[in-house]
Design a protein around this motif. Structure first.
Motif, PDB file in Angstrom:
ATOM      1  N   MET A 109       0.840  -1.188   0.000  1.00 28.91           N
ATOM      2  CA  MET A 109       0.000   0.000   0.000  1.00 28.91           C
ATOM      3  C   MET A 109       0.883   1.249   0.000  1.00 28.91           C
ATOM      4  N   THR A 110       0.551   2.200  -0.837  1.00 29.93           N
ATOM      5  CA  THR A 110       1.348   3.418  -0.961  1.00 29.93           C
ATOM      6  C   THR A 110       1.023   4.399   0.164  1.00 29.93           C
ATOM      7  N   LEU A 111       2.084   4.941   0.770  1.00 31.63           N
ATOM      8  CA  LEU A 111       1.928   5.982   1.781  1.00 31.63           C
ATOM      9  C   LEU A 111       1.965   7.329   1.072  1.00 31.63           C
ATOM     10  N   ARG A 112       0.846   8.039   1.112  1.00 30.96           N
ATOM     11  CA  ARG A 112       0.772   9.350   0.463  1.00 30.96           C
ATOM     12  C   ARG A 112       1.166  10.429   1.473  1.00 30.96           C
ATOM     13  N   VAL A 113       2.185  11.203   1.103  1.00 32.04           N
ATOM     14  CA  VAL A 113       2.800  12.165   2.017  1.00 32.04           C
ATOM     15  C   VAL A 113       2.527  13.575   1.541  1.00 32.04           C
ATOM     16  N   ALA A 114       2.248  14.458   2.499  1.00 32.70           N
ATOM     17  CA  ALA A 114       2.153  15.896   2.249  1.00 32.70           C
ATOM     18  C   ALA A 114       3.285  16.587   2.987  1.00 32.70           C
ATOM     19  N   ILE A 115       3.982  17.480   2.310  1.00 33.39           N
ATOM     20  CA  ILE A 115       5.075  18.241   2.913  1.00 33.39           C
ATOM     21  C   ILE A 115       4.557  19.601   3.347  1.00 33.39           C
ATOM     22  N   VAL A 116       4.907  20.010   4.559  1.00 28.65           N
ATOM     23  CA  VAL A 116       4.608  21.347   5.044  1.00 28.65           C
ATOM     24  C   VAL A 116       5.931  22.091   5.179  1.00 28.65           C
ATOM     25  N   GLY A 117       6.075  23.186   4.427  1.00 24.67           N
ATOM     26  CA  GLY A 117       7.312  23.956   4.424  1.00 24.67           C
ATOM     27  C   GLY A 117       8.194  23.574   3.258  1.00 24.67           C
ATOM     28  N   LEU A 118       8.000  24.237   2.121  1.00 24.37           N
ATOM     29  CA  LEU A 118       8.735  23.880   0.909  1.00 24.37           C
ATOM     30  C   LEU A 118       9.955  24.792   0.756  1.00 24.37           C
ATOM     31  N   GLY A 119      10.856  24.691   1.732  1.00 18.23           N
ATOM     32  CA  GLY A 119      12.083  25.473   1.719  1.00 18.23           C
ATOM     33  C   GLY A 119      13.251  24.685   1.163  1.00 18.23           C
ATOM     34  N   SER A 165      14.018  12.630  -2.718  1.00 14.60           N
ATOM     35  CA  SER A 165      14.154  11.333  -2.059  1.00 14.60           C
ATOM     36  C   SER A 165      12.840  10.560  -2.080  1.00 14.60           C
ATOM     37  N   ILE A 166      11.734  11.234  -1.835  1.00 16.39           N
ATOM     38  CA  ILE A 166      10.436  10.564  -1.899  1.00 16.39           C
ATOM     39  C   ILE A 166      10.239   9.925  -3.274  1.00 16.39           C
ATOM     40  N   ALA A 167      10.680  10.613  -4.320  1.00 18.01           N
ATOM     41  CA  ALA A 167      10.504  10.106  -5.680  1.00 18.01           C
ATOM     42  C   ALA A 167      11.252   8.799  -5.926  1.00 18.01           C
ATOM     43  N   THR A 168      12.256   8.497  -5.097  1.00 19.77           N
ATOM     44  CA  THR A 168      13.052   7.279  -5.302  1.00 19.77           C
ATOM     45  C   THR A 168      12.583   6.103  -4.465  1.00 19.77           C
ATOM     46  N   VAL A 169      11.658   6.330  -3.533  1.00 18.01           N
ATOM     47  CA  VAL A 169      11.278   5.289  -2.578  1.00 18.01           C
ATOM     48  C   VAL A 169       9.978   4.619  -3.022  1.00 18.01           C
ATOM     49  N   GLU A 170      10.054   3.351  -3.262  1.00 17.08           N
ATOM     50  CA  GLU A 170       8.865   2.595  -3.652  1.00 17.08           C
ATOM     51  C   GLU A 170       7.886   2.544  -2.479  1.00 17.08           C
ATOM     52  N   GLY A 171       6.621   2.775  -2.771  1.00 15.63           N
ATOM     53  CA  GLY A 171       5.598   2.723  -1.742  1.00 15.63           C
ATOM     54  C   GLY A 171       5.375   4.028  -1.017  1.00 15.63           C
ATOM     55  N   VAL A 172       6.039   5.100  -1.456  1.00 17.53           N
ATOM     56  CA  VAL A 172       5.846   6.427  -0.886  1.00 17.53           C
ATOM     57  C   VAL A 172       5.626   7.410  -2.033  1.00 17.53           C
ATOM     58  N   GLU A 173       4.613   8.260  -1.891  1.00 17.52           N
ATOM     59  CA  GLU A 173       4.269   9.210  -2.955  1.00 17.52           C
ATOM     60  C   GLU A 173       3.988  10.586  -2.354  1.00 17.52           C
ATOM     61  N   LEU A 174       4.529  11.612  -2.977  1.00 14.93           N
ATOM     62  CA  LEU A 174       4.243  12.987  -2.578  1.00 14.93           C
ATOM     63  C   LEU A 174       2.983  13.453  -3.301  1.00 14.93           C
ATOM     64  N   THR A 175       1.951  13.828  -2.542  1.00 12.41           N
ATOM     65  CA  THR A 175       0.673  14.189  -3.157  1.00 12.41           C
ATOM     66  C   THR A 175       0.232  15.618  -2.863  1.00 12.41           C
ATOM     67  N   ALA A 176       0.872  16.296  -1.890  1.00  8.58           N
ATOM     68  CA  ALA A 176       0.449  17.652  -1.557  1.00  8.58           C
ATOM     69  C   ALA A 176       1.576  18.390  -0.858  1.00  8.58           C
TER      70      ALA A 176
END
Length: 308
Positions: free
Chosen positions: A1-11, A21-32
């Protein structure tokens, strides 16, 4: 199951490390992302965490990459909404503000991960294993870099809670507390404050452990000749060096390990593991050592710091 992650603070740290790094990890996706002054193509963008939580179906987890001042409120809101939370280092502006977050995470049945990215450097575990089999005589840390290169325009880092030179220095302390077989405690602290700043630009620390092993640390933000991120231990099995922030390990000057930096990818693999089980990973010992450095610190005023 994919873990959908939201980042707070785009510095800087989010763009340099978290996003790629998120883009390279299977099962983790940046969505917001939530950021007051920045956006990112391909994901949902919001101005604030509160606004983003209004679209909570987009993500299961939140990575807080904001400065430590004010992060407790953000973490509390995300945990209260039932989201897994990753805290960029340091996990908070104070030691005491983090423990209630751990209790809240347990209450909500979600994960809380206080990250120390340098602990995921490739030489850390081999160094821990080496020292576990050795009698340590002494340890010395040299952690020096140019603040103008690594923290350009980051005024928050000079404010109370921003840690000053301990922002990089805490990376060394996170490695130290991971590789030593026994806990250490601070015995002396000399802190150099620019006359126009509220946080130190350099620190000289001394520690000991229950067996009386001396540990010295020298942190400095005024190094312009290149980065020095080394931990050296003299032992009965030879001289161990954890070099280049944990990328390399040497014994008696001979390279035993030399690998590229994949720290943040390892952090997100760990975060996915924790989220799958509702696990908690919160070690505050590096931050406690920084707090102790301020408690015992002898203040020395040095020349003003002007960025440009």
């Amino acid at each position: 199951m994919t873990l959908r992650v939201a980042i707070v603070g785009l510095g800087k740290i989010a763009r340099d490390q978290h996003v790629p790094s998120i883009a390279t990890v299977e099962g983790v996706e940046l969505t917001a992302v939530a950021s007051r002054n920045a956006s990112l193509d391909g994901v949902a963008c919001f101005s604030t965490l509160d606004e983003m939580l209004g679209h909570a179906d987009l993500f299961e987890a939140v990575a807080l990459c904001t400065p430590p001042q004010g992060r407790h409120e953000l973490a509390h809101a995300a945990l209260s909404a039932g989201k897994h939370v990753l805290l960029e280092k340091p996990p908070g502006a104070t030691v005491s503000e983090v423990r209630p977050l751990e209790a809240l995470a347990r209450e909500k049945g979600v994960s809380l991960f206080a990250t120390w990215h340098s602990r995921f450097a490739p030489a850390v575990e081999p160094a821990r294993a080496f020292l576990a089999q050795s009698r340590i005589r002494s340890v010395r840390i040299e952690w020096k870099e140019d603040v103008r290169k690594w923290h350009p325009g980051q005024e928050w880092i000079w404010e109370p809670g921003g840690l000053g030179v301990f922002d990089p220095g805490i990376n060394a302390l996170s490695i130290l507390t991971a590789i030593l077989p026994r806990p250490v405690f601070l015995t002396k602290s000399d802190l150099s404050f620019p006359e126009n700043r509220a946080a130190p630009i350099a620190a000289a620390l001394a520690f000991s452990d229950g067996a009386g092993v001396p540990v010295e640390a020298d942190f400095d933000w005024r190094e312009t000749r290149g980065e020095i991120w080394n931990i050296m231990a003299e032992t009965d099995a030879g001289s161990l060096t954890v070099a280049d922030g944990g990328k390399r390990m040497l014994v008696d000057g001979q390279v035993r390990l030399d690998e590229p930096d994949r720290e943040y990818a390892a952090i997100y693999r760990r975060f996915a593991e924790l989220a799958a089980t509702g696990g908690i990973d919160v070690d505050l010992s590096p931050l406690q050592h920084v707090a102790d450095a301020f408690l015992l610190g002898r203040r020395h005023v040095v020349e003003a710091f002007v960025e440009s």
